[in-house]
Scaffold this motif. Structure first.
Motif, short mmCIF file in Angstrom:
data_model
loop_
_atom_site.label_atom_id
_atom_site.label_comp_id
_atom_site.label_asym_id
_atom_site.label_seq_id
_atom_site.Cartn_x
_atom_site.Cartn_y
_atom_site.Cartn_z
N GLN A 55 20.55 99.77 35.00
CA GLN A 55 20.46 101.13 35.53
C GLN A 55 21.45 101.37 36.66
O GLN A 55 21.93 102.48 36.84
CB GLN A 55 19.03 101.40 36.03
N ALA A 107 24.67 102.87 35.31
CA ALA A 107 24.58 104.30 35.06
C ALA A 107 24.59 105.08 36.37
O ALA A 107 25.22 106.14 36.47
CB ALA A 107 23.33 104.62 34.25
N ASP A 109 27.36 107.88 37.37
CA ASP A 109 26.91 109.26 37.58
C ASP A 109 26.96 109.70 39.03
O ASP A 109 26.73 110.89 39.32
CB ASP A 109 25.48 109.43 37.06
N ARG A 111 25.07 107.42 25.71
CA ARG A 111 23.89 107.74 26.51
C ARG A 111 22.66 107.75 25.61
O ARG A 111 22.71 108.26 24.49
CB ARG A 111 24.04 109.13 27.15
N ARG A 151 19.29 109.28 29.41
CA ARG A 151 20.56 109.25 30.13
C ARG A 151 20.97 107.86 30.58
O ARG A 151 21.89 107.71 31.38
CB ARG A 151 20.53 110.18 31.36
N SER A 152 20.32 106.83 30.06
CA SER A 152 20.76 105.47 30.37
C SER A 152 22.03 105.16 29.58
O SER A 152 22.28 105.72 28.50
CB SER A 152 19.67 104.45 30.00
N LEU A 153 22.84 104.26 30.12
CA LEU A 153 24.02 103.81 29.40
C LEU A 153 23.62 102.73 28.40
O LEU A 153 22.90 101.78 28.75
CB LEU A 153 25.06 103.25 30.37
#
Length: 441
Positions: A55, A58, A62, A223, A227-229
């Motif tokens: 996380q 990400a 972001d 994604r 919205r996690s990578l």
């Protein structure tokens, strides 16, 4: 010359070109036969992924400072290149053609396939629009009028065609003045469009953003719903390609223009243009006609093949070309890699060297005066030819897989296999034609 990028031809093949053409067609046919027996239910799903990245990665991607720094960096680079374009030399040593044709047009899809739709994040015109809206306290989506959805992405289609026309049909594609005019027009149209329609204009009208977003459907880095990578199967994201008016035309321009680039190198075509046109303007008209003809053929052939199925209603049949358009994306990516791989690596190095001395005044700020372009790829034409064949075949095989999986979802049970035959035959023809244009011509 910056446009001399058709490196490697039929004489470079480690095996005869005829064997490659026949083998490619057979490979695609056998792949479809295997799919009919081994792939009986839809498997591709945008929600699937291999692994979720930490996380904190990400969060770092972001983070506001990260996004702002990236946007400002690309904006500064655009200003730097614009300054060199107007103040630098007016010949082939100007950095603008290399940035325009190599780093942007060829580099953008490669980066997008790896990391996703990057242009919508780093686009200089989007950055300017974001800054103006922040100063005025206006929402990004606010414009004078709502964008007419019936237009779909047709403005982007026109922009893409304008680019490939300049590259492939105009009599002097390397002209710094011509590229400056094109870029100026692009900037003005994007700015005015964003004022009138808000940031929706960029999604539907920016040719580079549409190019990036289209090929980014195959990005390994993506994604998830939260919205996690994640890292995923490139084919799983193809279904997310938006079906808008003009979607098929976007892919047709990408495929048809690349095919025309190869076809225009065939001696028979060049002799025809030379014999029919006595002036540069006449030759441009002929090349424009050939470009339009090949793009139209790709789009129309795909449209007819998608509609050549039974067991569906007239309204459902009308939607099939758009619903299956994503199956052409792997083919487009394969063509781009096959056609421009050497060009990107070698001309890309030359462009980077020019960037370090944008005005041609002999700057040696980075010690670049001692740098030399490595032509290792051109020195091993057999390896380059093999890479081209693999890219074309891989793109077509993945396209067949995507079309097969979509057909299992879209077609009635009794027509799931027979309904794919016309599209499969077309893809075999595209494979044969693509390999012939790359090597047989």
């Amino acid at each position: 010359m910056i446009l001399a990028h058709g490196l490697g031809g039929s004489t470079d093949l480690p095996i005869p070109a005829t064997y490659v053409l026949i083998g490619g067609a057979w490979a695609l046919s056998i792949s479809f036969a295997v799919l009919m027996f081994a792939w009986r239910t839809p498997r591709l799903d945008p929600s699937h992924h291999w692994v979720t990245l930490p996380q904190r990665m990400a969060g770092a991607v972001d983070a506001g400072p990260t996004r702002v720094a990236l946007r400002l960096l690309v904006l500064a680079f655009a200003v730097y290149v614009a300054g060199a374009a107007f103040a630098g030399p007016g010949d082939a040593t100007n950095v603008l053609p290399g940035v325009f044709y190599v780093l942007l047009w060829v580099g953008l899809p490669v980066v997008s396939v790896l990391f996703g739709p990057v242009w919508r994040i780093v686009s200089p015109v989007r950055t300017l629009h974001l800054g103006v809206c922040a100063v005025l306290g206006r929402p990004l989506s606010q414009g004078l009028w709502k964008y007419p959805e019936r237009l779909g992405c047709w403005p982007a289609v026109l922009g893409l065609f304008a680019f490939v026309w300049l590259e492939l049909a105009y009599d002097d594609p390397g002209s710094v003045a011509a590229i400056r005019l094109w870029c100026s027009g692009y900037f003005v149209i994007m700015v005015i469009g964003s004022i009138v329609f808000g940031d929706r204009w960029f999604e539907c009208a920016d040719p580079f953003e549409k190019f990036s977003d289209t090929v980014a459907r195959m990005a390994v880095l993506a994604r998830s719903g939260d919205r996690s990578l994640v890292l995923r199967n490139p084919l799983d994201g193809l279904r997310t390609l938006p079906v808008l008016p003009g979607t098929v035309a976007v892919v047709a321009v990408l495929l048809g223009s690349t095919a025309f680039d190869s076809a225009s190198q065939i001696p028979a075509w060049r002799n025809l243009v030379d014999s029919m046109a006595s002036t540069n303007t006449g030759a441009t008209v002929w090349r424009t006609g050939g470009l339009i003809l090949l793009i139209s053929f790709v789009g129309l052939a795909f449209w007819l093949a998608c509609r050549a199925t039974g067991g569906v209603t007239a309204s459902a049949r009308a939607q099939l070309p758009g619903a299956l358009a994503h199956s052409l994306v792997p083919i487009a990516v394969g063509y781009v890699l096959a056609h421009y791989f050497t060009y990107l690596v070698e001309k890309g190095q030359a462009t980077v060297i020019l960037l370090a001395d944008p005005l041609g005044d002999g700057w040696d700020l980075l010690g670049q005066q001692s740098w030399e372009v490595s032509y290792a790829l051109s020195e091993h034409p057999g390896s380059v030819a093999t890479i081209k064949v693999v890219c074309v075949l891989a793109g077509h095989v993945l396209g067949v897989v995507a079309a097969h999986d979509a057909s299992l979802r879209l077609l009635p049970a009794g027509h799931r296999l027979t309904g794919q035959l016309a599209l499969t035959v077309l893809m075999v023809f595209f494979t044969f034609g693509g390999l012939f244009l790359l090597f047989g011509g």
